[in-house]
Design a protein around this motif. Structure first.
Motif, PDB file in Angstrom:
ATOM      1  N   TYR A  10      52.507  -2.217 -38.703  1.00 38.31           N
ATOM      2  CA  TYR A  10      51.089  -2.482 -38.914  1.00 38.31           C
ATOM      3  C   TYR A  10      50.479  -3.132 -37.675  1.00 38.31           C
ATOM      4  N   ARG A  11      49.179  -2.943 -37.520  1.00 37.48           N
ATOM      5  CA  ARG A  11      48.433  -3.667 -36.487  1.00 37.48           C
ATOM      6  C   ARG A  11      47.789  -4.871 -37.168  1.00 37.48           C
ATOM      7  N   VAL A  12      48.205  -6.073 -36.776  1.00 36.87           N
ATOM      8  CA  VAL A  12      47.865  -7.285 -37.522  1.00 36.87           C
ATOM      9  C   VAL A  12      46.940  -8.194 -36.721  1.00 36.87           C
ATOM     10  N   THR A  13      45.902  -8.679 -37.406  1.00 37.40           N
ATOM     11  CA  THR A  13      45.082  -9.772 -36.895  1.00 37.40           C
ATOM     12  C   THR A  13      45.283 -10.936 -37.850  1.00 37.40           C
ATOM     13  N   ALA A  14      45.794 -12.053 -37.341  1.00 35.15           N
ATOM     14  CA  ALA A  14      46.103 -13.208 -38.183  1.00 35.15           C
ATOM     15  C   ALA A  14      45.146 -14.352 -37.884  1.00 35.15           C
ATOM     16  N   VAL A  15      44.584 -14.939 -38.942  1.00 35.49           N
ATOM     17  CA  VAL A  15      43.669 -16.078 -38.805  1.00 35.49           C
ATOM     18  C   VAL A  15      44.129 -17.178 -39.747  1.00 35.49           C
ATOM     19  N   ALA A  16      43.577 -18.394 -39.545  1.00 28.32           N
ATOM     20  CA  ALA A  16      44.095 -19.561 -40.246  1.00 28.32           C
ATOM     21  C   ALA A  16      43.234 -20.039 -41.408  1.00 28.32           C
ATOM     22  N   ASP A  17      42.032 -19.483 -41.584  1.00 28.75           N
ATOM     23  CA  ASP A  17      41.198 -19.960 -42.691  1.00 28.75           C
ATOM     24  C   ASP A  17      40.206 -18.886 -43.120  1.00 28.75           C
ATOM     25  N   GLY A  18      39.469 -19.181 -44.197  1.00 30.80           N
ATOM     26  CA  GLY A  18      38.539 -18.214 -44.763  1.00 30.80           C
ATOM     27  C   GLY A  18      37.341 -17.929 -43.886  1.00 30.80           C
ATOM     28  N   VAL A  19      36.887 -18.920 -43.155  1.00 25.44           N
ATOM     29  CA  VAL A  19      35.737 -18.712 -42.261  1.00 25.44           C
ATOM     30  C   VAL A  19      36.085 -17.680 -41.195  1.00 25.44           C
ATOM     31  N   GLU A  20      37.260 -17.850 -40.579  1.00 25.34           N
ATOM     32  CA  GLU A  20      37.709 -16.883 -39.577  1.00 25.34           C
ATOM     33  C   GLU A  20      37.921 -15.509 -40.198  1.00 25.34           C
ATOM     34  N   ALA A  21      38.438 -15.492 -41.418  1.00 26.81           N
ATOM     35  CA  ALA A  21      38.702 -14.216 -42.081  1.00 26.81           C
ATOM     36  C   ALA A  21      37.407 -13.435 -42.291  1.00 26.81           C
ATOM     37  N   LEU A  22      36.363 -14.106 -42.783  1.00 26.48           N
ATOM     38  CA  LEU A  22      35.077 -13.431 -42.983  1.00 26.48           C
ATOM     39  C   LEU A  22      34.494 -12.939 -41.668  1.00 26.48           C
ATOM     40  N   ALA A  23      34.558 -13.775 -40.644  1.00 25.13           N
ATOM     41  CA  ALA A  23      34.013 -13.387 -39.345  1.00 25.13           C
ATOM     42  C   ALA A  23      34.737 -12.166 -38.796  1.00 25.13           C
ATOM     43  N   GLN A  24      36.066 -12.157 -38.907  1.00 25.60           N
ATOM     44  CA  GLN A  24      36.850 -11.040 -38.386  1.00 25.60           C
ATOM     45  C   GLN A  24      36.619  -9.778 -39.213  1.00 25.60           C
ATOM     46  N   ALA A  25      36.508  -9.925 -40.543  1.00 24.77           N
ATOM     47  CA  ALA A  25      36.264  -8.763 -41.405  1.00 24.77           C
ATOM     48  C   ALA A  25      34.920  -8.125 -41.099  1.00 24.77           C
ATOM     49  N   HIS A  26      33.927  -8.943 -40.766  1.00 22.56           N
ATOM     50  CA  HIS A  26      32.612  -8.407 -40.406  1.00 22.56           C
ATOM     51  C   HIS A  26      32.633  -7.773 -39.012  1.00 22.56           C
ATOM     52  N   ARG A  27      33.415  -8.372 -38.119  1.00 22.52           N
ATOM     53  CA  ARG A  27      33.450  -7.898 -36.732  1.00 22.52           C
ATOM     54  C   ARG A  27      34.249  -6.597 -36.612  1.00 22.52           C
ATOM     55  N   THR A  28      35.431  -6.574 -37.203  1.00 24.21           N
ATOM     56  CA  THR A  28      36.306  -5.399 -37.126  1.00 24.21           C
ATOM     57  C   THR A  28      36.924  -5.162 -38.495  1.00 24.21           C
ATOM     58  N   PRO A  29      36.282  -4.384 -39.352  1.00 24.52           N
ATOM     59  CA  PRO A  29      36.803  -4.171 -40.710  1.00 24.52           C
ATOM     60  C   PRO A  29      38.218  -3.599 -40.673  1.00 24.52           C
ATOM     61  N   PRO A  30      39.152  -4.225 -41.404  1.00 26.50           N
ATOM     62  CA  PRO A  30      40.536  -3.743 -41.426  1.00 26.50           C
ATOM     63  C   PRO A  30      40.725  -2.677 -42.497  1.00 26.50           C
ATOM     64  N   ASP A  31      41.926  -2.126 -42.547  1.00 31.96           N
ATOM     65  CA  ASP A  31      42.275  -1.194 -43.625  1.00 31.96           C
ATOM     66  C   ASP A  31      42.653  -1.937 -44.903  1.00 31.96           C
ATOM     67  N   VAL A  32      43.184  -3.157 -44.754  1.00 34.22           N
ATOM     68  CA  VAL A  32      43.586  -3.955 -45.910  1.00 34.22           C
ATOM     69  C   VAL A  32      43.576  -5.428 -45.507  1.00 34.22           C
ATOM     70  N   LEU A  33      43.258  -6.298 -46.475  1.00 41.01           N
ATOM     71  CA  LEU A  33      43.279  -7.736 -46.232  1.00 41.01           C
ATOM     72  C   LEU A  33      44.401  -8.385 -47.026  1.00 41.01           C
ATOM     73  N   VAL A  34      45.048  -9.385 -46.419  1.00 41.25           N
ATOM     74  CA  VAL A  34      46.030 -10.216 -47.101  1.00 41.25           C
ATOM     75  C   VAL A  34      45.508 -11.644 -47.015  1.00 41.25           C
ATOM     76  N   LEU A  35      45.123 -12.212 -48.169  1.00 46.23           N
ATOM     77  CA  LEU A  35      44.459 -13.516 -48.199  1.00 46.23           C
ATOM     78  C   LEU A  35      45.271 -14.535 -48.982  1.00 46.23           C
ATOM     79  N   ASP A  36      45.503 -15.687 -48.374  1.00 49.95           N
ATOM     80  CA  ASP A  36      46.087 -16.794 -49.109  1.00 49.95           C
ATOM     81  C   ASP A  36      44.998 -17.383 -50.014  1.00 49.95           C
ATOM     82  N   VAL A  37      45.363 -17.725 -51.236  1.00 56.98           N
ATOM     83  CA  VAL A  37      44.367 -18.278 -52.163  1.00 56.98           C
ATOM     84  C   VAL A  37      43.930 -19.664 -51.729  1.00 56.98           C
ATOM     85  N   MET A  38      44.883 -20.550 -51.469  1.00 58.63           N
ATOM     86  CA  MET A  38      44.571 -21.950 -51.179  1.00 58.63           C
ATOM     87  C   MET A  38      44.443 -22.172 -49.675  1.00 58.63           C
ATOM     88  N   MET A  39      43.204 -22.128 -49.189  1.00 57.97           N
ATOM     89  CA  MET A  39      42.927 -22.418 -47.785  1.00 57.97           C
ATOM     90  C   MET A  39      41.808 -23.450 -47.716  1.00 57.97           C
TER      91      MET A  39
END
Length: 244
Positions: free
Chosen positions: A27-56
């Motif tokens: 897989y081609r992976v972009t890893a971030v450490a929190d939800g704010v980064e996740a939203l920003a990255q998803a808007h910037r470069t939409p992935p094929d699938v997201l893997v999200l930790d619940v407790m961040m």
């Protein structure tokens, strides 16, 4: 081209280990450490699938999921959670998640669930992703006209709408697919393996509670005071739709 994964996990050790494992899996992976980064990255470069930790911290995985779904983003989402209660898993499904893995998890299970999610959305699978094992499937009754009807339910597969009597139900994508499978095979007992293969594209085995969670959630939406239950459990086998 290999599928892209956006991984959001605040635990550094888990994030790095999972990023490495996914990368080695192709897989081609972009890893971030929190939800704010996740939203920003998803808007910037939409992935094929997201893997999200619940407790961040800050914006947690559930809120990320809610925001994306509210924006109309239907990218498949796999939740990572240390919460094992059924109510906690339902909260994730309510937020719009497609599947979940409970920590501590086996990385092979994460791979399997990602492959299943990508198959369901017709995304290109990894070159080394094995095909799911063949499963004997029951006969599917073709609809007459546009709608499919059984046990007092009426489904419009094209519009993805469903009614019980005159009441229209609001279902998620997975809930609709599960109910449609049961309606098209009303009166036929569908075993767990067949349902997993049809809906998720992978049999998660007897230890998985994923199917039971979705059936329970469907029952809460379908059942009405004084009306017969429609989805019945056949212990040790699976489920059947019928109006007793």
């Amino acid at each position: 081209m290999a599928p892209t994964v956006l991984l959001a996990e605040d635990d550094r050790a888990i994030r790095h280990a999972l990023e490495r494992a996914l990368t080695l899996e192709g897989y081609r992976v972009t890893a971030v450490a929190d939800g704010v980064e996740a939203l920003a990255q998803a808007h910037r470069t939409p992935p094929d699938v997201l893997v999200l930790d619940v407790m961040m911290p800050g914006i947690d995985g559930l809120q990320v999921c809610r925001v994306l779904r509210a924006e109309g983003d239907r990218t498949p989402i796999l939740m990572l959670t240390a919460l094992v209660e059924t109510a906690d898993r339902i909260a994730g499904l309510d937020a719009g998640a497609d599947d979940y893995v409970v920590k501590p998890f086996d990385v092979e299970e994460v791979f399997a669930r990602l492959r299943a999610l990508l198959r369901r959305t017709a995304a290109p699978a990894g070159a080394d992703a094995p095909a799911p094992p063949a499963q004997p499937l029951p006969p599917v009754r073709p609809p007459e006209g546009r709608t499919v009807e059984a046990a007092g339910l009426r489904l419009d597969p094209q519009a993805r709408r469903v009614w019980r009597g005159e009441r229209e139900l609001e279902l998620t994508r997975t809930e609709f697919e599960l109910l449609e499978l049961l309606v098209r095979n009303a009166g036929i007992v569908l075993d767990h393996s067949t349902i997993y293969d049809r809906i998720w594209g992978y049999d998660f085995g007897p230890g998985s509670k994923n199917l039971a969670v979705y059936v329970g959630y469907l029952r809460r939406k379908l059942d009405q005071p004084g009306a017969p239950q429609l989805i019945h459990t056949v212990r040790g086998v699976g489920y059947v739709l019928r109006e007793d």
